[in-house]
Design a protein around this motif. Structure first.
Motif, PDB file in Angstrom:
ATOM      1  N   ILE A 116       0.831  -1.196   0.000  1.00  0.00           N
ATOM      2  CA  ILE A 116       0.000   0.000   0.000  1.00  0.00           C
ATOM      3  C   ILE A 116       0.866   1.247   0.000  1.00  0.00           C
ATOM      4  O   ILE A 116       2.073   1.172   0.225  1.00  0.00           O
ATOM      5  N   ASP A 117       0.247   2.398  -0.270  1.00  0.00           N
ATOM      6  CA  ASP A 117       0.985   3.661  -0.252  1.00  0.00           C
ATOM      7  C   ASP A 117       1.632   3.859   1.115  1.00  0.00           C
ATOM      8  O   ASP A 117       1.014   3.608   2.149  1.00  0.00           O
ATOM      9  N   GLY A 118       2.872   4.287   1.114  1.00  0.00           N
ATOM     10  CA  GLY A 118       3.575   4.527   2.362  1.00  0.00           C
ATOM     11  C   GLY A 118       4.283   3.314   2.919  1.00  0.00           C
ATOM     12  O   GLY A 118       4.870   3.378   3.986  1.00  0.00           O
ATOM     13  N   TYR A 119       4.249   2.192   2.177  1.00  0.00           N
ATOM     14  CA  TYR A 119       4.849   0.973   2.730  1.00  0.00           C
ATOM     15  C   TYR A 119       6.350   1.108   2.924  1.00  0.00           C
ATOM     16  O   TYR A 119       6.904   0.605   3.898  1.00  0.00           O
ATOM     17  N   SER A 120       7.046   1.807   2.022  1.00  0.00           N
ATOM     18  CA  SER A 120       8.506   1.875   2.164  1.00  0.00           C
ATOM     19  C   SER A 120       8.900   2.715   3.375  1.00  0.00           C
ATOM     20  O   SER A 120       9.886   2.415   4.043  1.00  0.00           O
ATOM     21  N   ARG A 121       8.111   3.759   3.703  1.00  0.00           N
ATOM     22  CA  ARG A 121       8.376   4.522   4.923  1.00  0.00           C
ATOM     23  C   ARG A 121       8.180   3.636   6.149  1.00  0.00           C
ATOM     24  O   ARG A 121       9.002   3.613   7.057  1.00  0.00           O
ATOM     25  N   ARG A 122       7.092   2.891   6.157  1.00  0.00           N
ATOM     26  CA  ARG A 122       6.812   1.999   7.289  1.00  0.00           C
ATOM     27  C   ARG A 122       7.898   0.932   7.421  1.00  0.00           C
ATOM     28  O   ARG A 122       8.392   0.667   8.517  1.00  0.00           O
ATOM     29  N   ALA A 123       8.266   0.313   6.291  1.00  0.00           N
ATOM     30  CA  ALA A 123       9.318  -0.707   6.324  1.00  0.00           C
ATOM     31  C   ALA A 123      10.640  -0.102   6.772  1.00  0.00           C
ATOM     32  O   ALA A 123      11.388  -0.714   7.534  1.00  0.00           O
ATOM     33  N   GLY A 124      10.918   1.115   6.326  1.00  0.00           N
ATOM     34  CA  GLY A 124      12.149   1.797   6.756  1.00  0.00           C
ATOM     35  C   GLY A 124      12.188   2.010   8.252  1.00  0.00           C
ATOM     36  O   GLY A 124      13.235   1.849   8.896  1.00  0.00           O
ATOM     37  N   ILE A 125      11.046   2.355   8.839  1.00  0.00           N
ATOM     38  CA  ILE A 125      10.984   2.574  10.287  1.00  0.00           C
ATOM     39  C   ILE A 125      11.199   1.253  11.036  1.00  0.00           C
ATOM     40  O   ILE A 125      11.890   1.225  12.062  1.00  0.00           O
ATOM     41  N   VAL A 126      10.639   0.160  10.520  1.00  0.00           N
ATOM     42  CA  VAL A 126      10.877  -1.141  11.162  1.00  0.00           C
ATOM     43  C   VAL A 126      12.361  -1.505  11.055  1.00  0.00           C
ATOM     44  O   VAL A 126      12.953  -2.026  12.005  1.00  0.00           O
ATOM     45  N   CYS A 127      12.986  -1.193   9.913  1.00  0.00           N
ATOM     46  CA  CYS A 127      14.443  -1.414   9.773  1.00  0.00           C
ATOM     47  C   CYS A 127      15.219  -0.593  10.792  1.00  0.00           C
ATOM     48  O   CYS A 127      16.154  -1.097  11.425  1.00  0.00           O
ATOM     49  N   ILE A 128      14.830   0.678  10.964  1.00  0.00           N
ATOM     50  CA  ILE A 128      15.488   1.535  11.960  1.00  0.00           C
ATOM     51  C   ILE A 128      15.348   0.921  13.348  1.00  0.00           C
ATOM     52  O   ILE A 128      16.306   0.875  14.130  1.00  0.00           O
ATOM     53  N   HIS A 129      14.145   0.440  13.670  1.00  0.00           N
ATOM     54  CA  HIS A 129      13.884  -0.175  14.979  1.00  0.00           C
ATOM     55  C   HIS A 129      14.826  -1.357  15.214  1.00  0.00           C
ATOM     56  O   HIS A 129      15.479  -1.451  16.263  1.00  0.00           O
ATOM     57  N   ALA A 171      -2.046  -0.127  10.458  1.00  0.00           N
ATOM     58  CA  ALA A 171      -1.471   1.003   9.725  1.00  0.00           C
ATOM     59  C   ALA A 171      -1.152   2.147  10.682  1.00  0.00           C
ATOM     60  O   ALA A 171      -0.069   2.750  10.620  1.00  0.00           O
ATOM     61  N   HIS A 172      -2.093   2.461  11.591  1.00  0.00           N
ATOM     62  CA  HIS A 172      -1.879   3.519  12.590  1.00  0.00           C
ATOM     63  C   HIS A 172      -0.679   3.169  13.477  1.00  0.00           C
ATOM     64  O   HIS A 172       0.136   4.031  13.815  1.00  0.00           O
ATOM     65  N   TYR A 173      -0.579   1.905  13.825  1.00  0.00           N
ATOM     66  CA  TYR A 173       0.538   1.432  14.660  1.00  0.00           C
ATOM     67  C   TYR A 173       1.877   1.746  14.003  1.00  0.00           C
ATOM     68  O   TYR A 173       2.795   2.239  14.647  1.00  0.00           O
ATOM     69  N   PHE A 174       2.006   1.462  12.703  1.00  0.00           N
ATOM     70  CA  PHE A 174       3.256   1.754  12.004  1.00  0.00           C
ATOM     71  C   PHE A 174       3.453   3.250  11.808  1.00  0.00           C
ATOM     72  O   PHE A 174       4.563   3.769  11.960  1.00  0.00           O
ATOM     73  N   ASP A 175       2.384   3.958  11.453  1.00  0.00           N
ATOM     74  CA  ASP A 175       2.499   5.374  11.120  1.00  0.00           C
ATOM     75  C   ASP A 175       2.734   6.264  12.336  1.00  0.00           C
ATOM     76  O   ASP A 175       3.126   7.429  12.184  1.00  0.00           O
ATOM     77  N   ALA A 176       2.501   5.749  13.544  1.00  0.00           N
ATOM     78  CA  ALA A 176       2.717   6.554  14.741  1.00  0.00           C
ATOM     79  C   ALA A 176       4.197   6.847  14.978  1.00  0.00           C
ATOM     80  O   ALA A 176       4.545   7.816  15.653  1.00  0.00           O
ATOM     81  N   ARG A 177       5.082   6.025  14.414  1.00  0.00           N
ATOM     82  CA  ARG A 177       6.517   6.209  14.644  1.00  0.00           C
ATOM     83  C   ARG A 177       7.129   7.205  13.657  1.00  0.00           C
ATOM     84  O   ARG A 177       6.727   7.300  12.514  1.00  0.00           O
ATOM     85  N   LYS A 178       8.146   7.903  14.154  1.00  0.00           N
ATOM     86  CA  LYS A 178       8.911   8.842  13.334  1.00  0.00           C
ATOM     87  C   LYS A 178      10.040   8.100  12.623  1.00  0.00           C
ATOM     88  O   LYS A 178      10.362   6.964  12.962  1.00  0.00           O
ATOM     89  N   THR A 179      10.671   8.788  11.686  1.00  0.00           N
ATOM     90  CA  THR A 179      11.820   8.214  10.988  1.00  0.00           C
ATOM     91  C   THR A 179      13.138   8.626  11.627  1.00  0.00           C
ATOM     92  O   THR A 179      14.199   8.421  11.047  1.00  0.00           O
TER      93      THR A 179
END
Length: 200
Positions: A116-129, A171-179
């Protein structure tokens, strides 16, 4: 020091954006990024029988063992489901895992991290985590109310409570985090002597 990115049954979609997010979160940590050839998981494949048919997945310990063959630090990214363990027809999927100063991985199995739209931002944040764990950062559990979008440190997990109670969507769970990391995490990262820790 280069970050070695290991695609495991992953088509590399969004990888350029994911690398940019990692680079911005860890300034001065990595000299470059090396992307390995996409590798097969066939030696580690398990099959779970359920009412819907076969579901292929990886055990998190197996994926970390697979990453042992690559120069550290290694970040594995897979499109496969990754689970902690399996008992009968029940399994607990995970979004990532890490071993300090060794390897870490991210599973892009769920739609919110892959299609979905925004998946790479979300995946990037999980990578950062997961890279945060790699460098010795722990979880935060400060979140006591439903978080706003882009309001939490990538290491925050307190909002799992709201996800588990179905008060927020995945989706909200992933989007709540910053980069980017909070000031507390940034201070800890400044003390990491990664040049000494990664002597091979």
């Amino acid at each position: 020091m280069n970050l070695n990115i290991v695609p495991i049954e992953y088509d590399k979609r969004g990888l350029e954006e994911i690398v940019r997010i990692i680079c911005n979160a860890f300034p001065d940590f990595f000299d470059g990024f090396h992307v390995e050839e996409n590798i097969s998981r066939s030696a580690y494949k398990k099959t779970l029988q359920n009412a819907k048919g076969n579901l292929s997945y990886l055990l998190n310990l197996n994926i970390l063992k697979l990453l042992n063959d690559f120069e550290k630090p290694a970040l594995g990214i897979t499109s496969c489901a990754v689970v902690k363990h399996c008992e009968g027809n029940k399994f607990l999927p995970v979004y990532g895992g890490a071993i300090k100063n060794d390897s870490c991985f991210v599973s892009m199995y769920c739609p919110e991290l892959s299609v979905i739209d925004g998946y790479s931002r979300r995946a990037g944040i999980v990578c950062i985590h997961e890279l945060g764990h790699f460098f010795g950062l722990g979880h935060h559990e400060y979140c006591e109310e439903i978080p706003a979008k882009n309001s939490l440190c990538p290491m925050e997990i307190g909002h799992r409570v709201f996800r588990d109670k179905k008060e927020i969507s995945l989706a909200h769970y992933f989007d709540a985090r910053k980069t980017e990391f909070c000031e507390e995490c940034k201070k800890k990262l400044e003390k990491v002597d990664y040049e000494k820790e990664f002597i091979l």
